[in-house]
Motif scaffolding. Structure first.
Motif, PDB file in Angstrom:
ATOM      1  N   VAL A 148       0.806  -1.231   0.000  1.00 18.48           N
ATOM      2  CA  VAL A 148       0.000   0.000   0.000  1.00 18.48           C
ATOM      3  C   VAL A 148       0.837   1.279   0.000  1.00 18.48           C
ATOM      4  CG1 VAL A 148      -1.812  -1.197   1.283  1.00 18.48           C
ATOM      5  CG2 VAL A 148      -0.183   0.220   2.536  1.00 18.48           C
ATOM      6  N   PHE A 149       2.172   1.155   0.140  1.00 21.02           N
ATOM      7  CA  PHE A 149       2.964   2.379   0.285  1.00 21.02           C
ATOM      8  C   PHE A 149       2.842   3.314  -0.908  1.00 21.02           C
ATOM      9  CE2 PHE A 149       7.024   4.588  -0.590  1.00 21.02           C
ATOM     10  CZ  PHE A 149       6.959   5.518   0.434  1.00 21.02           C
ATOM     11  N   ILE A 150       2.912   2.796  -2.126  1.00 18.49           N
ATOM     12  CA  ILE A 150       2.842   3.666  -3.293  1.00 18.49           C
ATOM     13  C   ILE A 150       1.491   4.368  -3.353  1.00 18.49           C
ATOM     14  CG2 ILE A 150       2.969   3.750  -5.801  1.00 18.49           C
ATOM     15  CD1 ILE A 150       5.609   3.249  -4.448  1.00 18.49           C
ATOM     16  N   THR A 151       0.439   3.650  -2.990  1.00 19.12           N
ATOM     17  CA  THR A 151      -0.884   4.277  -2.949  1.00 19.12           C
ATOM     18  C   THR A 151      -0.954   5.325  -1.857  1.00 19.12           C
ATOM     19  OG1 THR A 151      -1.901   2.232  -3.765  1.00 19.12           O
ATOM     20  CG2 THR A 151      -3.357   3.831  -2.685  1.00 19.12           C
ATOM     21  N   LEU A 152      -0.343   5.042  -0.697  1.00 17.78           N
ATOM     22  CA  LEU A 152      -0.298   6.032   0.377  1.00 17.78           C
ATOM     23  C   LEU A 152       0.493   7.262  -0.046  1.00 17.78           C
ATOM     24  CD1 LEU A 152       0.313   3.944   3.638  1.00 17.78           C
ATOM     25  CD2 LEU A 152      -1.710   5.306   3.079  1.00 17.78           C
ATOM     26  N   LEU A 153       1.632   7.034  -0.717  1.00 15.44           N
ATOM     27  CA  LEU A 153       2.438   8.144  -1.196  1.00 15.44           C
ATOM     28  C   LEU A 153       1.653   9.002  -2.176  1.00 15.44           C
ATOM     29  CD1 LEU A 153       5.247   9.516  -1.294  1.00 15.44           C
ATOM     30  CD2 LEU A 153       5.828   7.959  -3.175  1.00 15.44           C
TER      31      LEU A 153
END
Length: 520
Positions: free
Chosen positions: A452-457
């Motif tokens: 999920v990090f890229i989506t969070l970013l």
């Protein structure tokens, strides 16, 4: 005399017991224990190599052209948000699939190690990782990539469960922190090796990514060869009913002229205490007397993931691309981060048994929080304004400098201590299960974060660093209030540390009372 670390009724007797336990071999470091621990610590190479290789190849143009051409098209889009260039779930699934496989295998390893020992589990993990490296290097499609990553994950799960415990059970108590930190040192060394590899393979058109993925077989081979030659730990041998081999193993690592009678006796007593109750380790963990272990079992891996370091380790190339570096400078930036991390772990190795675990947690937490707030401010002020997809070069280098400072603070504290503290705090009856749960929770959260990090970013943008800074504040306060100092304490006497803590002593006292009742 107080056994298994329960505090004795008389204060003087408790002090004599502590001195006797801490005097095992006078903290002597022998050539045998150094060689054995270094060979076991080399298991960290495969974990570190894997963390670095996934982040490196996912920004290589040749890799993206073959498996993720839609990401390249999005990157070249003129109107693409600077924070959203790599927002592709299949791309992150390539990275995160390792962690879910590692979580499952670490739980299996907990039960396997009770039957075959820690040495055999490390050997199995190395073989699985070697198979995964071959599978990934030969990948023809995304399915093969993810299957190979899962084999790598099985290898990581087995070795990460067994190696830190092996180090903690083998090293002399006086220097246990330094020896256990060696696992993290090799982990960072593996990351550095792969970032240097990526720097050169990134220049190979078409198939450079295959070289990076295939060379994972080198650290895997080192782990396999090392695991073949190391003996099992005395505690593990006693648990499996081999007391004579256990005593011989203990004598070998402590030195032929060292009296190991007291230490061996306490190991045997600790194992016998564990066998008095027929309940399994996972069932024991539900008892009130183990509540403090449950809290740390969850808190340490959860807080480790919420430092934000895993996403910087895996996605630092993505971050550097976001702030404006080209492909080659991105890989060079990752090399710099790995060198900084390696130097900080080396410093931690020398100070962890002198300054103590709690001190490093507090100093590292404060420094990490400052760096994250500063990075968030730079990104907020200088990236993404007026639809710009990059930032001025000076500010981009500022982000790199702050990221290096953050990495150094992390490598001094949470990086190595995440392996040191869980490997030493659990009593023998739940040690394998406790470590397995710690690793499983950590890898599960790593899976979630990398997924999920890229989506969070893309959604939170610069505020993602404020998000992690807030959690670092929480965990620093938690460690200051609830983690007792464990430096220099023999594993068989670790309960006495909890018995003196202002909050946890009530649960240790209850555990002692329950043990006395069960013996009646």
């Amino acid at each position: 005399m107080a056994r298994e670390g329960f505090p004795a009724a008389d204060g003087g007797e408790r002090e004599r017991e502590r001195d006797r336990v801490q005097g095992y071999g006078n903290g002597r470091v022998t050539i045998s224990v150094v060689v054995t621990c270094l060979m076991a610590a080399s298991c960290g190479l495969i974990f570190g190599y894997d963390i670095g290789v996934s982040g490196g190849v996912t920004q290589m143009q040749s890799f993206l052209e073959k498996f993720f051409p839609e990401v390249l098209r999005e990157m070249k889009g003129a109107n693409r948000d600077a924070y959203c260039k790599f927002d592709n779930q299949m791309l992150t699934a390539f990275t995160s699939s390792l962690y879910i496989a590692g979580m499952l295998s670490s739980l299996v390893a907990s039960r396997v190690t009770k039957r075959v020992g820690r040495q055999a589990v490390m050997l199995t993990g190395g073989v699985l990782f070697l198979a995964g490296s071959v599978f990934n290097a030969a990948a023809l499609n995304i399915t093969m990539l993810i299957l190979g990553r899962m084999l790598l994950g099985f290898g990581v799960g087995f070795t990460a469960q067994a190696a830190p415990l092996y180090l903690a059970e083998t090293a002399p108590a006086k220097w246990r922190g330094a020896f256990t930190t060696a696992y993290n040192f090799f982990l960072v060394l593996g990351t550095l090796a792969v970032t240097v590899t990526n720097y050169f393979t990134n220049r190979i058109p078409g198939w450079g990514w295959r070289v990076s993925l295939g060379l994972a077989g080198v650290p895997a081979s080192i782990v396999v060869l090392g695991a073949i030659f190391v003996p099992d730990t005395p505690s593990s041998l006693v648990m499996r009913g081999h007391p004579d081999r256990a005593r011989a193993s203990l004598q070998r690592i402590r030195g032929v002229d060292t009296d190991v009678s007291d230490e061996f006796k306490d190991i045997v007593v600790a194992v016998e205490e564990a066998r008095r109750n027929n309940e399994g380790a996972f069932e024991r963990l539900r008892g009130k007397g183990y509540r403090h272990y449950i809290v740390m079992m969850v808190a340490i891996p959860a807080f480790f993931e919420l430092t934000g370091m895993i996403v910087i380790s895996v996605f630092s190339p993505v971050l550097f691309r976001t702030v404006g570096f080209n492909s080659q400078k991105v890989v060079l930036g990752s090399v710099i981060l790995s060198l900084v991390n390696l130097s900080s772990v080396a410093v931690s190795t020398f100070v962890v048994d002198r300054a103590g675990r709690r001190f490093l947690f507090l100093v590292g937490g404060i420094a990490m929080m400052f760096c994250q707030v500063a990075v968030a401010w730079i990104l907020a002020e200088h990236l993404g304004r007026h639809h710009a997809t990059t930032m001025a070069r000076n500010y981009a280098y500022g982000v790199l400098a702050l990221t290096c400072a953050y990495t150094f603070s992390f490598g001094l504290s949470w990086g190595p201590l995440k392996w040191v503290v869980p490997s030493e705090i659990y009593p023998v009856e739940i040690r394998s299960a406790g470590q397995a749960m710690t690793i499983a929770i950590a890898l599960t959260l790593s899976f979630a974060q990398t997924q999920v990090f890229i989506t969070l970013l893309c959604s939170l943008k610069y505020a993602i660093f404020f998000f992690y800074a807030g959690w670092v504040l929480v965990m620093t306060i938690f460690m200051a209030a609830l983690l007792p100092e464990t430096k220099g304490v023999q594993l068989e006497a670790m309960r006495s540390v909890w018995a003196k803590h202002w909050y946890w002593r009530r649960f240790v006292r209850d555990a002692k009372q329950d043990s006395q009742v069960n013996c009646l």
